[in-house]
Motif scaffolding. Sequence first.
Motif, mmCIF file in Angstrom:
data_model
loop_
_atom_site.group_PDB
_atom_site.id
_atom_site.type_symbol
_atom_site.label_atom_id
_atom_site.label_comp_id
_atom_site.label_asym_id
_atom_site.label_seq_id
_atom_site.Cartn_x
_atom_site.Cartn_y
_atom_site.Cartn_z
ATOM 1 N N GLU A 192 0.816 -1.218 0.000
ATOM 2 C CA GLU A 192 0.000 0.000 0.000
ATOM 3 C C GLU A 192 0.852 1.272 0.000
ATOM 4 O O GLU A 192 0.396 2.327 -0.433
ATOM 5 N N SER A 193 2.080 1.174 0.483
ATOM 6 C CA SER A 193 2.947 2.353 0.538
ATOM 7 C C SER A 193 3.763 2.538 -0.736
ATOM 8 O O SER A 193 4.544 3.490 -0.844
ATOM 9 N N GLY A 194 3.615 1.610 -1.669
ATOM 10 C CA GLY A 194 4.385 1.690 -2.899
ATOM 11 C C GLY A 194 3.840 2.715 -3.877
ATOM 12 O O GLY A 194 2.929 3.489 -3.581
ATOM 13 N N GLU A 195 4.413 2.708 -5.071
ATOM 14 C CA GLU A 195 4.033 3.651 -6.119
ATOM 15 C C GLU A 195 3.466 2.903 -7.312
ATOM 16 O O GLU A 195 3.669 1.694 -7.460
ATOM 17 N N LYS A 196 2.750 3.649 -8.164
ATOM 18 C CA LYS A 196 2.118 3.071 -9.352
ATOM 19 C C LYS A 196 2.419 3.942 -10.556
ATOM 20 O O LYS A 196 2.435 5.167 -10.465
ATOM 21 N N ARG A 197 2.628 3.282 -11.684
ATOM 22 C CA ARG A 197 2.813 3.989 -12.948
ATOM 23 C C ARG A 197 2.038 3.275 -14.037
ATOM 24 O O ARG A 197 1.967 2.037 -14.046
ATOM 25 N N ARG A 198 1.466 4.052 -14.957
ATOM 26 C CA ARG A 198 0.675 3.472 -16.051
ATOM 27 C C ARG A 198 1.351 3.705 -17.398
ATOM 28 O O ARG A 198 2.004 4.728 -17.605
ATOM 29 N N THR A 199 1.144 2.756 -18.287
ATOM 30 C CA THR A 199 1.645 2.918 -19.649
ATOM 31 C C THR A 199 0.810 3.960 -20.378
ATOM 32 O O THR A 199 -0.363 4.171 -20.057
ATOM 33 N N VAL A 200 1.422 4.619 -21.356
ATOM 34 C CA VAL A 200 0.700 5.605 -22.157
ATOM 35 C C VAL A 200 -0.279 4.895 -23.087
ATOM 36 O O VAL A 200 -1.416 5.319 -23.258
ATOM 37 N N LYS A 201 0.124 3.789 -23.663
ATOM 38 C CA LYS A 201 -0.740 3.013 -24.542
ATOM 39 C C LYS A 201 -0.650 1.551 -24.118
ATOM 40 O O LYS A 201 -0.251 1.244 -22.997
ATOM 41 N N ASN A 202 -1.028 0.662 -25.019
ATOM 42 C CA ASN A 202 -1.029 -0.764 -24.705
ATOM 43 C C ASN A 202 0.380 -1.328 -24.859
ATOM 44 O O ASN A 202 0.631 -2.235 -25.652
ATOM 45 N N GLU A 203 1.318 -0.801 -24.070
ATOM 46 C CA GLU A 203 2.717 -1.202 -24.158
ATOM 47 C C GLU A 203 2.973 -2.417 -23.270
ATOM 48 O O GLU A 203 2.178 -2.740 -22.383
ATOM 49 N N THR A 204 4.096 -3.085 -23.489
ATOM 50 C CA THR A 204 4.425 -4.285 -22.727
ATOM 51 C C THR A 204 5.778 -4.169 -22.035
ATOM 52 O O THR A 204 6.411 -5.173 -21.732
ATOM 53 N N ALA A 205 6.234 -2.951 -21.786
ATOM 54 C CA ALA A 205 7.505 -2.740 -21.085
ATOM 55 C C ALA A 205 7.496 -1.363 -20.441
ATOM 56 O O ALA A 205 6.810 -0.444 -20.908
ATOM 57 N N MET A 206 8.255 -1.222 -19.368
ATOM 58 C CA MET A 206 8.353 0.056 -18.676
ATOM 59 C C MET A 206 9.668 0.086 -17.899
ATOM 60 O O MET A 206 10.113 -0.938 -17.362
ATOM 61 N N VAL A 207 10.295 1.263 -17.834
ATOM 62 C CA VAL A 207 11.495 1.454 -17.022
ATOM 63 C C VAL A 207 11.106 2.277 -15.801
ATOM 64 O O VAL A 207 10.648 3.410 -15.922
ATOM 65 N N LEU A 208 11.264 1.672 -14.617
ATOM 66 C CA LEU A 208 10.999 2.373 -13.366
ATOM 67 C C LEU A 208 12.241 3.180 -12.994
ATOM 68 O O LEU A 208 13.360 2.649 -13.005
ATOM 69 N N THR A 209 12.060 4.444 -12.683
ATOM 70 C CA THR A 209 13.188 5.327 -12.392
ATOM 71 C C THR A 209 13.055 5.921 -10.992
ATOM 72 O O THR A 209 12.018 5.789 -10.348
ATOM 73 N N GLY A 210 14.130 6.565 -10.538
ATOM 74 C CA GLY A 210 14.107 7.223 -9.234
ATOM 75 C C GLY A 210 14.134 6.258 -8.065
ATOM 76 O O GLY A 210 13.679 6.596 -6.969
ATOM 77 N N LEU A 211 14.684 5.037 -8.266
ATOM 78 C CA LEU A 211 14.717 4.030 -7.209
ATOM 79 C C LEU A 211 15.975 4.182 -6.361
ATOM 80 O O LEU A 211 16.945 4.829 -6.752
ATOM 81 N N GLU A 212 15.960 3.552 -5.199
ATOM 82 C CA GLU A 212 17.126 3.555 -4.321
ATOM 83 C C GLU A 212 18.095 2.463 -4.745
ATOM 84 O O GLU A 212 17.678 1.361 -5.138
ATOM 85 N N GLY A 213 19.393 2.756 -4.645
ATOM 86 C CA GLY A 213 20.401 1.789 -5.030
ATOM 87 C C GLY A 213 20.529 0.646 -4.044
ATOM 88 O O GLY A 213 20.211 0.769 -2.856
ATOM 89 N N ASN A 214 20.973 -0.510 -4.556
ATOM 90 C CA ASN A 214 21.239 -1.682 -3.736
ATOM 91 C C ASN A 214 20.018 -2.083 -2.900
ATOM 92 O O ASN A 214 20.132 -2.436 -1.728
ATOM 93 N N SER A 215 18.808 -2.010 -3.518
ATOM 94 C CA SER A 215 17.557 -2.305 -2.807
ATOM 95 C C SER A 215 16.728 -3.298 -3.603
ATOM 96 O O SER A 215 16.709 -3.272 -4.834
ATOM 97 N N VAL A 216 15.999 -4.167 -2.880
ATOM 98 C CA VAL A 216 15.121 -5.152 -3.508
ATOM 99 C C VAL A 216 13.715 -4.574 -3.622
ATOM 100 O O VAL A 216 13.173 -4.048 -2.647
ATOM 101 N N TYR A 217 13.128 -4.676 -4.814
ATOM 102 C CA TYR A 217 11.772 -4.180 -5.065
ATOM 103 C C TYR A 217 10.873 -5.331 -5.499
ATOM 104 O O TYR A 217 11.318 -6.252 -6.206
ATOM 105 N N LEU A 218 9.617 -5.282 -5.061
ATOM 106 C CA LEU A 218 8.584 -6.194 -5.536
ATOM 107 C C LEU A 218 7.728 -5.469 -6.556
ATOM 108 O O LEU A 218 7.407 -4.274 -6.372
#
Length: 371
Positions: A192-218
Amino acid sequence: MESAMAVELSPWVEYEFRVVASNAIGTGDPSTPSRKVRTKEAVPAVAPSNVSGGNGRRHELVISWEPVSEEFQNGEGFGYIVAFRANGTRGWKEKMVTSADATMYKYRDETFPPLTAFEVKLGVYNNKGDGPFSKVVIIHSAEGEPREAPSDVKAYSISSSEIRVTWKLSNPGPGKPRGYEVSYWKEAEQEESGEKRRTVKNETAMVLTGLEGNSVYLITVKGFNSIGQGPASAAVTAKTRKSPPAQPPSNLMWIQEGNNISLSWDPVKAKDNESDVIGYMVLLKQEGRGHIQVTRTINPSTMLSLPEGGTYIIEVHALSEGGEGAFSSQIRVVTSSGVRAKSSQCSLHCPTWSLTWTVLILVLLVPSASW
């Protein structure tokens, strides 16, 4: 007294009349207008046009049309008759819409599946009776939210602050996604504390940016459309790489031979919490111009060729799996147009000076031989 009969007038419309006299000489001025006279009511003769529809919320059939203008309503109590039935069935459902200005009707029934085809026609009525119906058109009910989660979701780190996520499209059919939403949160946090991003169109890939280094993300992915969101995929994990070295290249040394620069610097050593250095990037930019020349090297040295004429700025930074490190201090090098610059060398810790090259000519005197 003269009289005349006006014919083919529209029902339930107010008219004014004026009389004009005419003879062989010409036409006179018209009389003043008569009092307003309204024709009698009649059954509507014009059906609604542009009957269409679709979309809407889950389990809704949305029907829209262009309203009949007042001059064709032919009487008081004007309204619409919306008739529809599932395609291929018998018997019409009819719903009365009493507003003459209405342009839409929504029918909701949770028993029919998404994208059910309906035959639809639209009629009119007033106090005198029912008018004609429009032609039958096919309109589909709302499609519903996506039913399936995206498949084959994968995530991998591309730097200390970026993760690339890929997935496969959901199966086509009712509830087709119009886009995808990617949710991501750190392993030690709640979803619930995480973030969400949506594709502009019906795309099948996304690059998540602004993350912390050396960290595990779900990371999870779900499809969405105008109706709502579908189920989320199973969470996948990805660990961002260590941060790039914070220490910039130092002790830059260079030797200038005309328009050629031999450049070297002390190697950057990464700390334990930083990504290992895999090379260096040298940026060369001419003052007053936007173009930047980029040179990559795995060694702490390189050769640069400068176009003649101008002042150039050189800076270096380390490259690592975590991204680009800090920039070094800048070097300024000047070349003269049409004149080969004198050779010079310097580091960031000494002043610039010119070296004058002296050519030493040795003359070997050989005594004459006696023959």
